[in-house]
Write an enzyme that holds these catalytic residues in place. Structure first.
Site, PDB file in Angstrom:
ATOM      1  N   CYS A 155       0.837  -1.206   0.000  1.00  0.00           N
ATOM      2  CA  CYS A 155       0.000   0.000   0.000  1.00  0.00           C
ATOM      3  C   CYS A 155       0.868   1.251   0.000  1.00  0.00           C
ATOM      4  O   CYS A 155       1.485   1.591   1.020  1.00  0.00           O
ATOM      5  CB  CYS A 155      -0.915  -0.003   1.225  1.00  0.00           C
ATOM      6  SG  CYS A 155      -1.900   1.501   1.408  1.00  0.00           S
ATOM      7  N   CYS A 158      -0.427   4.044   2.327  1.00  0.00           N
ATOM      8  CA  CYS A 158      -0.185   3.759   3.751  1.00  0.00           C
ATOM      9  C   CYS A 158       1.267   3.983   4.152  1.00  0.00           C
ATOM     10  O   CYS A 158       1.546   4.495   5.249  1.00  0.00           O
ATOM     11  CB  CYS A 158      -0.549   2.300   4.067  1.00  0.00           C
ATOM     12  SG  CYS A 158      -2.174   1.777   3.498  1.00  0.00           S
ATOM     13  N   ASP A 159       2.216   3.588   3.293  1.00  0.00           N
ATOM     14  CA  ASP A 159       3.593   3.426   3.747  1.00  0.00           C
ATOM     15  C   ASP A 159       4.660   4.231   3.014  1.00  0.00           C
ATOM     16  O   ASP A 159       5.818   4.231   3.431  1.00  0.00           O
ATOM     17  CB  ASP A 159       3.982   1.936   3.663  1.00  0.00           C
ATOM     18  CG  ASP A 159       3.130   1.071   4.576  1.00  0.00           C
ATOM     19  OD1 ASP A 159       2.680   1.579   5.613  1.00  0.00           O
ATOM     20  OD2 ASP A 159       2.905  -0.102   4.245  1.00  0.00           O
TER      21      ASP A 159
END
Length: 332
Positions: A155, A158-159
């Site tokens: 992701c 997300c990261d």
């Protein structure tokens, strides 16, 4: 859902009487709160159907992992998956669609009333829309499992920020891989694509954004052989060239101490709970043009369905088609 009980008093005897109300039966239950499920909810709610959406995690599915959605008709400039899903959820709520967070583990789909169960509750409906989506496919290489969340990610939204100023690998070469690389490039120092084919397969308009950018490098006809992390973080990536068989080992710069590696190599449909009841094709659910499965009153939409293109716009279209057909199905 659960039986509702009302306790009242008999006026003559003053004794308590328990009245058991019947279990609620929805017109339609939608399993999944991604773009397909939300679009179905909007159309079902607008059609005055008593509608419930059950989502096991956060609303939005794969869409909320997308940093930029610029190919959805009418999307605002710099529209993100999160912002688009928020609008769709609010729209469904305006049409009185109910939302419950739960994980369906059992389904009985035959008959006029369908039953869905989780570990804690049971739900019933006259029609079911399966919009359960899919989840990212893993590499399956040595070392991957122990390094997920420690350098290995699926992701970008997300990261990506965790890898600011570092070298990052992206495995894959399709639309998702290239789209997400553009977000990752805001943070990473350099990005290396590892693609198992001789070229990228993303849309040409997307390829143009990375091919001539010096920040990007490309390893074609190559696969990840092994991932290592001596200090608990990914610091070594071993790549095998599928043509020559040669292995190349990449080690993180000592000043960096770690790599980032993002995997975008496809999805696995989340349909195992329906196995044995619905006809499937490699885990995906075949439907007709109205999204009907082989079971009357059961529909499949979005990424879990057999289809040539998995995008937010096609997921939303699937959901709309299914909801409209259910209106007809329930009035027969």
């Amino acid at each position: 859902m659960f039986l509702r009980q009302t306790v009242c008093f008999n006026k003559n005897s003053m004794e308590k009487e328990e009245i058991v109300m019947p279990e609620k039966i929805y017109d339609v239950i939608i399993i999944g709160g991604g773009p397909a499920g939300l679009a179905a909810g909007i159309y079902a709610g607008r059609g005055l159907l008593d509608t419930l959406i059950i989502e096991r995690m956060q609303h939005g599915g794969q869409a909320v992992m997308t940093s930029e959605i610029d190919n959805y008709p009418g999307a605002a400039e710099d529209e993100s998956g999160t912002s688009l899903i928020k609008k769709m959820t609010e729209q469904a709520e305006r049409f009185n669609v109910e939302f419950i967070s739960d994980d369906i583990t059992f389904a009985m789909l035959e008959g006029e009333v369908k039953t869905l169960s989780s570990k804690t509750a049971t739900y019933k409906a006259k029609a079911i829309i399966i919009a359960s989506g899919a989840y990212p496919r893993q590499l399956g290489c040595k070392g991957e499992a122990s390094l997920i969340g420690k350098g290995v990610s699926f992701c970008a939204t997300c990261d990506a920020a965790f890898f600011e100023g570092l070298s990052v690998f992206i495995v894959g070469g399709g639309d998702s891989a290239v789209q997400e690389s553009l977000h990752i490039a805001r943070f990473a120092r350099e990005i290396t694509f590892i693609q198992n084919l001789p070229e990228l397969t993303a849309a040409k308009s997307l390829q143009e954004k990375v091919i001539n950018d010096p920040k990007f490098r490309f390893l074609y006809s190559s696969v990840v052989e092994e991932l290592r992390g001596e200090e608990g973080l990914l610091d070594t990536v071993v790549v095998r060239n599928d043509v020559t068989g040669d292995l190349t080992t990449f080690e993180a710069d000592p000043d960096d101490g770690a790599f980032g590696l993002f995997v975008f190599i496809g999805l696995i449909p989340r349909t195992d709970v329906f196995e044995g009841q619905i006809i499937m094709d490699r885990g995906y659910i075949p439907t007709d043009e109205n999204m009907r499965t082989n079971i009357p009153g059961v529909y499949a939409v979005g990424d879990c369905r057999v289809k040539p293109l998995r995008q937010v716009v096609t997921a939303a279209a699937d959901g709309a088609i299914a909801a409209v057909d259910i209106e007809r199905y329930l009035t027969k």
